[in-house]
Design an enzyme around this catalytic site. Structure first.
Site, PDB file in Angstrom:
ATOM      1  N   GLU A 194       0.834  -1.209   0.000  1.00  0.00           N
ATOM      2  CA  GLU A 194       0.000   0.000   0.000  1.00  0.00           C
ATOM      3  C   GLU A 194       0.865   1.254   0.000  1.00  0.00           C
ATOM      4  O   GLU A 194       0.408   2.331  -0.342  1.00  0.00           O
ATOM      5  CB  GLU A 194      -0.896   0.021   1.241  1.00  0.00           C
ATOM      6  CG  GLU A 194      -1.884  -1.122   1.294  1.00  0.00           C
ATOM      7  CD  GLU A 194      -3.111  -0.837   0.452  1.00  0.00           C
ATOM      8  OE1 GLU A 194      -3.931  -0.013   0.860  1.00  0.00           O
ATOM      9  OE2 GLU A 194      -3.222  -1.445  -0.642  1.00  0.00           O
ATOM     10  N   ASP A 196       7.613  23.583 -33.891  1.00  0.00           N
ATOM     11  CA  ASP A 196       6.807  23.205 -32.723  1.00  0.00           C
ATOM     12  C   ASP A 196       5.469  22.633 -33.179  1.00  0.00           C
ATOM     13  O   ASP A 196       5.341  22.122 -34.304  1.00  0.00           O
ATOM     14  CB  ASP A 196       6.671  24.450 -31.806  1.00  0.00           C
ATOM     15  CG  ASP A 196       6.483  24.090 -30.347  1.00  0.00           C
ATOM     16  OD1 ASP A 196       5.353  23.725 -29.967  1.00  0.00           O
ATOM     17  OD2 ASP A 196       7.466  24.142 -29.583  1.00  0.00           O
ATOM     18  N   ARG A 246      -7.375  20.538 -22.372  1.00  0.00           N
ATOM     19  CA  ARG A 246      -6.881  20.977 -23.687  1.00  0.00           C
ATOM     20  C   ARG A 246      -7.421  20.056 -24.778  1.00  0.00           C
ATOM     21  O   ARG A 246      -6.720  19.707 -25.718  1.00  0.00           O
ATOM     22  CB  ARG A 246      -5.349  21.008 -23.714  1.00  0.00           C
ATOM     23  CG  ARG A 246      -4.788  22.087 -24.623  1.00  0.00           C
ATOM     24  CD  ARG A 246      -3.313  21.918 -24.912  1.00  0.00           C
ATOM     25  NE  ARG A 246      -2.778  23.094 -25.577  1.00  0.00           N
ATOM     26  CZ  ARG A 246      -1.689  23.096 -26.328  1.00  0.00           C
ATOM     27  NH1 ARG A 246      -0.994  22.006 -26.500  1.00  0.00           N
ATOM     28  NH2 ARG A 246      -1.277  24.198 -26.888  1.00  0.00           N
ATOM     29  N   LYS A 290      11.610  17.973 -29.045  1.00  0.00           N
ATOM     30  CA  LYS A 290      10.993  18.556 -27.837  1.00  0.00           C
ATOM     31  C   LYS A 290       9.806  17.671 -27.481  1.00  0.00           C
ATOM     32  O   LYS A 290       8.834  17.583 -28.229  1.00  0.00           O
ATOM     33  CB  LYS A 290      10.537  19.984 -28.135  1.00  0.00           C
ATOM     34  CG  LYS A 290       9.798  20.654 -26.986  1.00  0.00           C
ATOM     35  CD  LYS A 290       9.509  22.101 -27.349  1.00  0.00           C
ATOM     36  CE  LYS A 290       8.577  22.780 -26.364  1.00  0.00           C
ATOM     37  NZ  LYS A 290       8.140  24.092 -26.866  1.00  0.00           N
ATOM     38  N   TRP A 291       9.897  17.004 -26.340  1.00  0.00           N
ATOM     39  CA  TRP A 291       8.893  16.015 -25.918  1.00  0.00           C
ATOM     40  C   TRP A 291       7.961  16.685 -24.916  1.00  0.00           C
ATOM     41  O   TRP A 291       8.326  16.894 -23.771  1.00  0.00           O
ATOM     42  CB  TRP A 291       9.610  14.831 -25.279  1.00  0.00           C
ATOM     43  CG  TRP A 291       8.757  13.693 -24.860  1.00  0.00           C
ATOM     44  CD1 TRP A 291       7.649  13.724 -24.065  1.00  0.00           C
ATOM     45  CD2 TRP A 291       8.959  12.311 -25.182  1.00  0.00           C
ATOM     46  NE1 TRP A 291       7.142  12.481 -23.873  1.00  0.00           N
ATOM     47  CE2 TRP A 291       7.934  11.577 -24.546  1.00  0.00           C
ATOM     48  CE3 TRP A 291       9.902  11.622 -25.927  1.00  0.00           C
ATOM     49  CZ2 TRP A 291       7.835  10.195 -24.634  1.00  0.00           C
ATOM     50  CZ3 TRP A 291       9.803  10.235 -26.010  1.00  0.00           C
ATOM     51  CH2 TRP A 291       8.782   9.535 -25.380  1.00  0.00           C
ATOM     52  N   ASN A 348       0.890  17.851 -22.258  1.00  0.00           N
ATOM     53  CA  ASN A 348       0.100  19.043 -21.942  1.00  0.00           C
ATOM     54  C   ASN A 348      -1.165  18.816 -21.128  1.00  0.00           C
ATOM     55  O   ASN A 348      -2.103  19.607 -21.214  1.00  0.00           O
ATOM     56  CB  ASN A 348      -0.237  19.785 -23.235  1.00  0.00           C
ATOM     57  CG  ASN A 348       0.954  20.594 -23.700  1.00  0.00           C
ATOM     58  OD1 ASN A 348       1.473  21.432 -22.972  1.00  0.00           O
ATOM     59  ND2 ASN A 348       1.425  20.319 -24.905  1.00  0.00           N
ATOM     60  N   GLY A 378       5.642  23.570 -20.384  1.00  0.00           N
ATOM     61  CA  GLY A 378       6.703  24.249 -19.623  1.00  0.00           C
ATOM     62  C   GLY A 378       7.250  23.293 -18.587  1.00  0.00           C
ATOM     63  O   GLY A 378       7.589  22.143 -18.893  1.00  0.00           O
ATOM     64  N   ASP A 436      12.059  17.300 -13.493  1.00  0.00           N
ATOM     65  CA  ASP A 436      12.481  16.458 -12.369  1.00  0.00           C
ATOM     66  C   ASP A 436      13.688  15.626 -12.768  1.00  0.00           C
ATOM     67  O   ASP A 436      14.041  15.527 -13.946  1.00  0.00           O
ATOM     68  CB  ASP A 436      11.319  15.576 -11.895  1.00  0.00           C
ATOM     69  CG  ASP A 436      10.806  14.664 -12.997  1.00  0.00           C
ATOM     70  OD1 ASP A 436      11.569  13.795 -13.453  1.00  0.00           O
ATOM     71  OD2 ASP A 436       9.638  14.816 -13.410  1.00  0.00           O
ATOM     72  N   ASP A 449       6.306  27.799 -19.714  1.00  0.00           N
ATOM     73  CA  ASP A 449       5.700  28.452 -20.875  1.00  0.00           C
ATOM     74  C   ASP A 449       5.747  29.957 -20.719  1.00  0.00           C
ATOM     75  O   ASP A 449       5.436  30.691 -21.655  1.00  0.00           O
ATOM     76  CB  ASP A 449       4.242  28.008 -21.023  1.00  0.00           C
ATOM     77  CG  ASP A 449       4.148  26.712 -21.800  1.00  0.00           C
ATOM     78  OD1 ASP A 449       5.177  26.267 -22.327  1.00  0.00           O
ATOM     79  OD2 ASP A 449       3.047  26.146 -21.869  1.00  0.00           O
ATOM     80  N   GLU A 503      18.114  45.269 -33.564  1.00  0.00           N
ATOM     81  CA  GLU A 503      17.866  44.079 -32.726  1.00  0.00           C
ATOM     82  C   GLU A 503      18.513  42.837 -33.345  1.00  0.00           C
ATOM     83  O   GLU A 503      19.080  42.001 -32.643  1.00  0.00           O
ATOM     84  CB  GLU A 503      16.362  43.862 -32.548  1.00  0.00           C
ATOM     85  CG  GLU A 503      15.712  44.865 -31.606  1.00  0.00           C
ATOM     86  CD  GLU A 503      14.188  44.755 -31.589  1.00  0.00           C
ATOM     87  OE1 GLU A 503      13.601  44.953 -30.511  1.00  0.00           O
ATOM     88  OE2 GLU A 503      13.582  44.496 -32.663  1.00  0.00           O
TER      89      GLU A 503
HETATM   90  C1  DGJ Z   1       3.324  23.652 -24.416  1.00  0.00           C
HETATM   91  C2  DGJ Z   1       4.780  23.985 -24.521  1.00  0.00           C
HETATM   92  O1  DGJ Z   1       5.323  24.262 -23.288  1.00  0.00           O
HETATM   93  C3  DGJ Z   1       4.932  25.124 -25.502  1.00  0.00           C
HETATM   94  O2  DGJ Z   1       6.256  25.547 -25.555  1.00  0.00           O
HETATM   95  C4  DGJ Z   1       4.445  24.676 -26.850  1.00  0.00           C
HETATM   96  O3  DGJ Z   1       5.273  23.632 -27.309  1.00  0.00           O
HETATM   97  C5  DGJ Z   1       2.999  24.218 -26.752  1.00  0.00           C
HETATM   98  N1  DGJ Z   1       2.821  23.248 -25.716  1.00  0.00           N
HETATM   99  C6  DGJ Z   1       2.541  23.633 -28.062  1.00  0.00           C
HETATM  100  O4  DGJ Z   1       1.301  23.098 -27.975  1.00  0.00           O
END
Ligand code: DGJ
Length: 730
Positions: free
Chosen positions: A176, A366, A443, A476-477, A480, A529, A534, A548, A614
């Site tokens: 447990e 992205d 989402r 970038k994995w 969300n 974000g 971790d 984010d 810039e």
């Molecule tokens: C959340 C990420 O943190 C953002 O940078 C971007 O990749 C969006 N998702 C895309 O849906």
């Protein structure tokens, strides 16, 4: 030898350069915790005087000698329902229904090298310096053994902890709760420093006195979460950045974590850390084992900065297996804030051309490139190119990006599925949901059931084909949403409590296979974000998108919070457009750059919207960042002053030859005063020159002057300016 067994005194002592950790086996076979703190010699059992404490029971064998209670003596790994009413580490339901655990010493083994865990990330013995202690405790009545694992990195001042529970009986047992770490700290008064937050406001440091009762930091979201980072610190009430006792606890786990800290009736502290046992249970058949994830543990007698430095050094060298952990990272430009979902191939190629003109190394496409993904409502799961946006597929786009002398990176969110997707239409049962209930939607997406091997198999096949068939050099994995409606269609009734942990094991298995098969691909973790920032993710991926929120002023506290446990080379940070898309705040390019340079620098804007000045500034910034990278990656990071008006931080190179100080305004006031900061980490005897980026003037100072008398900067005026000092030793 960093692990010593004294057979005469039945004492096990773990030594690191600056700490000692000790446990003793008492005549009953109970494994007592004696000490963890600054290096000292002796048998620390003398600290615990016999005491008959009312309502704290004694072991049956000790009925005549009431001075011994499991409820008052420090325990190395506490059982439940056996007379210790403090936080338990192990809760079992044995065959026949008996609840609890009474653990007694059986044996121990000391070996060279570092133990490994099956299917879970763990620190490794990169330089052949670790030793392992495995202490086996047994509960004969339950037919269970608990093997307590300790990895000792003597020179690094890190001790890792994990636990293996084995069913040695003849019938199934239900776990447990199986914590990874239990640490009793019987004396002192303590503060708890932890990092709470929310989406786009992660890692807010909060320090409070530890009060009687239990303080919990945890996640039940299936991921470590934006709300409470798993890393936490217990520090002496008087401790500050430069002095005082501090303990750091860093779970190497990306799922439902929990660290409870209890101040008990005798003012003794117990920390118990590991998997969150709420909603968790695990059925252990005879002969089977269960492994509780690793927790990294460190102690500093010299305050919070020294504690942070231990973790900063350790993570890229002994935890992260990526070849990029100690390598230069590409400066990338990411399309998200430049175009969101609203683009076609020409627009994307134009953004990439702009990235090339800025001198970036890589362009990252992205969200929005797959299925019919024109918004965030559909197509997660359909990992093939969007026909209208990319009529020729990914390959021609990648070629065009490469033609600009840029490497190509791609965003994915492989753990998720939209109901409006071919994948969901084909496999509706692959999503987590409780039968008979409508699942909570977030989402517009659902979570794939990674506790199922066939789902992990699909995920691995999909991603590995993408990587095999295309020249993708960075991934970038993303992730969300939090898990909810956790129920797996394939696990039997008695095993549903395993789903959330099996999800994490499934995730690690896919991540592990991919990083092994594609060692040249740079992976970046992300969960909206910093929702999964971790040490578990960092074992596979060397960097994580911190938030984010790209507003540099909001990032000050997010990145400062991260710095307590995580090194700058793991913190992905981008310069974005101003006004900022998340906060609407307008900030100067210099400040956005200085803040993003405190991590892995990238850009997230449309270069076409930049002025000529810039563009030139960014080109120079990127060139400067490349030179500064060794300092940012391997230097010592110091948190300097942080108040309502400004926040300051500093990097100092290993040999103290070079330093970078950044000061960013948080606010402003009338009749402003000059800013005064004290530098850190320099050689007091050294002579240093300082170049301020604004003026370019150089002057000489001794290290002692800069650290003790400090340095004064002209007052900040206007909106969010910053100052950057480049310091080199003569
Ligand atoms: C959340 C990420 O943190 C953002 O940078 C971007 O990749 C969006 N998702 C895309 O849906």
């Amino acid at each position: 030898m960093s692990i010593i067994y004294d057979a005469g005194q039945r004492l096990i002592t773990l030594k690191t350069a600056n700490t000692v950790y000790q446990m003793g086996i008492d005549p009953l076979g109970a494994l007592l915790h004696y000490y963890y703190g600054p290096r000292a010699e002796g048998n620390f059992g003398y600290l615990y005087l016999p005491r008959d404490c009312g309502f704290s029971p004694n072991p049956y064998e000790m009925r005549e000698g009431r001075g011994w209670s499991p409820d008052t003596l420090p325990q190395e790994y506490s059982g439940s329902n056996s007379g210790d009413y403090r936080l338990s580490s192990l809760e079992l339901i044995a065959a026949g229904g008996a609840y609890g655990a009474l653990l007694r010493y059986k044996s121990h083994k000391i070996s060279d090298g570092k133990y490994e865990l099956e299917g879970l990330p763990a620190a490794f013995d990169g330089q052949g310096e670790a030793q392992t202690l495995a202490v086996t405790l047994e509960d004969r009545a339950a037919g269970v053994e608990a093997e307590l694992l300790y990895g000792v990195y003597e020179a690094r001042d890190v001790i890792t902890r994990a636990v293996r529970i084995k069913n040695t009986g003849e019938k199934a047992v239900r776990i447990e709760k199986a914590a990874s770490l239990c640490l009793d700290i019987p004396f002192g008064s303590w503060d708890h420093l932890h990092f709470h937050g929310r989406h786009a406001m992660e890692m807010q440091p909060e320090r409070s006195p530890l009060l009687h009762g239990i303080h919990t930091i945890s996640s039940g979201r299936g991921a470590s979460g934006h709300q409470h980072n798993p890393f936490s610190i217990l520090c002496g009430r008087e401790a500050d950045e430069d002095s005082g006792f501090c303990y750091g606890f860093m779970p190497v786990y990306s799922g439902n974590h929990r660290t409870d800290t209890e101040l008990d009736q005798a003012d003794s502290v117990r920390v118990v850390s590991g998997i969150n046992h709420e909603g968790f249970s695990w059925l252990l058949e005879p002969g089977e084992s269960f492994e509780a994830p690793e927790v990294l543990m460190a102690f500093s007698r010299d305050g919070l900065t020294a504690l942070s430095h231990i973790f900063h050094f350790f993570i890229p060298r002994f935890l992260c297996r990526s070849k990029y952990a100690l390598k230069e990272r590409p400066v990338l430009l990411n399309s998200w804030e430049a175009a969101y979902f609203d683009w076609d191939e020409e627009k994307i190629v134009n953004i990439a051309k702009g990235a090339a003109a800025l001198g970036a190394d890589m362009f990252v496409l992205d969200d929005g490139w797959f299925g019919r993904r024109d918004d965030d409502k559909r197509s997660l799961g359909d990992w093939y190119p969007h026909k209208e946006k990319l009529p020729g597929g990914l390959a021609p786009l990648i070629r065009r990006v490469n033609d600009e002398d840029l490497r190509f990176g791609l965003w994915v969110e492989p753990e998720m599925v939209n109901e409006d997707s071919d994948l969901f239409r084909e496999h509706p049962d692959w999503a987590l949901r409780v039968p008979g209930r409508k699942p909570a939607i977030s989402r517009d997406q659902l979570v794939l059931d990674l506790s199922r091997p066939e789902v992990c198999g699909w995920m691995y096949d999909t991603l590995s084909s993408l990587l095999r068939e295309h020249k993708i050099e960075y991934v970038k994995w993303d992730m969300n949403r939090s898990l909810s409606d956790v129920f797996s269609n394939t696990l039997p009734e008695g095993r549903q409590g395993e789903t959330a942990h099996r999800y994490v094991l499934g995730l690690y298995s896919v991540m592990g296979r991919l990083v092994k098969e594609f060692p040249d691909v740079l992976f970046e973790g992300c969960a909206g974000g910093g929702g999964r920032f971790d040490a578990g993710i960092l074992a596979y991926f060397p960097q994580i998108w911190a938030s984010d929120n790209t507003d540099p002023i909001a990032r000050l506290s997010i990145q400062r919070g991260l710095s307590y446990g995580y090194p700058a080379c793991t913190v992905s940070a981008h310069v974005s457009a101003s006004p900022n898309h998340q906060t609407g705040r307008t900030t100067p390019l210099e400040t956005r750059t200085a803040v993003a340079m405190a991590g892995v620098l990238g850009y997230e804007l449309d270069p076409a919207a930049l002025s000529k000045e810039e563009m030139e500034q960014i080109r120079a910034d990127i060139a400067r960042y490349r030179k500064l990278w060794p300092l940012i990656q391997k230097g010592h990071y110091f948190r300097l002053a942080d108040n309502g008006l400004y926040s300051a931080w500093q990097f100092v190179s290993e040999e103290r030859q070079q330093a970078l100080v950044s000061v960013a305004a948080r606010g402003t006031e009338g009749n402003p005063k000059p800013l005064h900061i004290r530098l850190k980490g320099l050689d007091p005897e050294g002579v240093y020159t300082i170049a301020e980026d604004s003026s370019g003037t150089k002057r000489e100072y001794t290290g002692s002057a800069l650290m003790y008398a400090g340095y004064t900067l002209p007052p900040f005026t206007g909106d969010y300016p910053c100052a950057v000092l480049y310091i080199s030793r003569k």
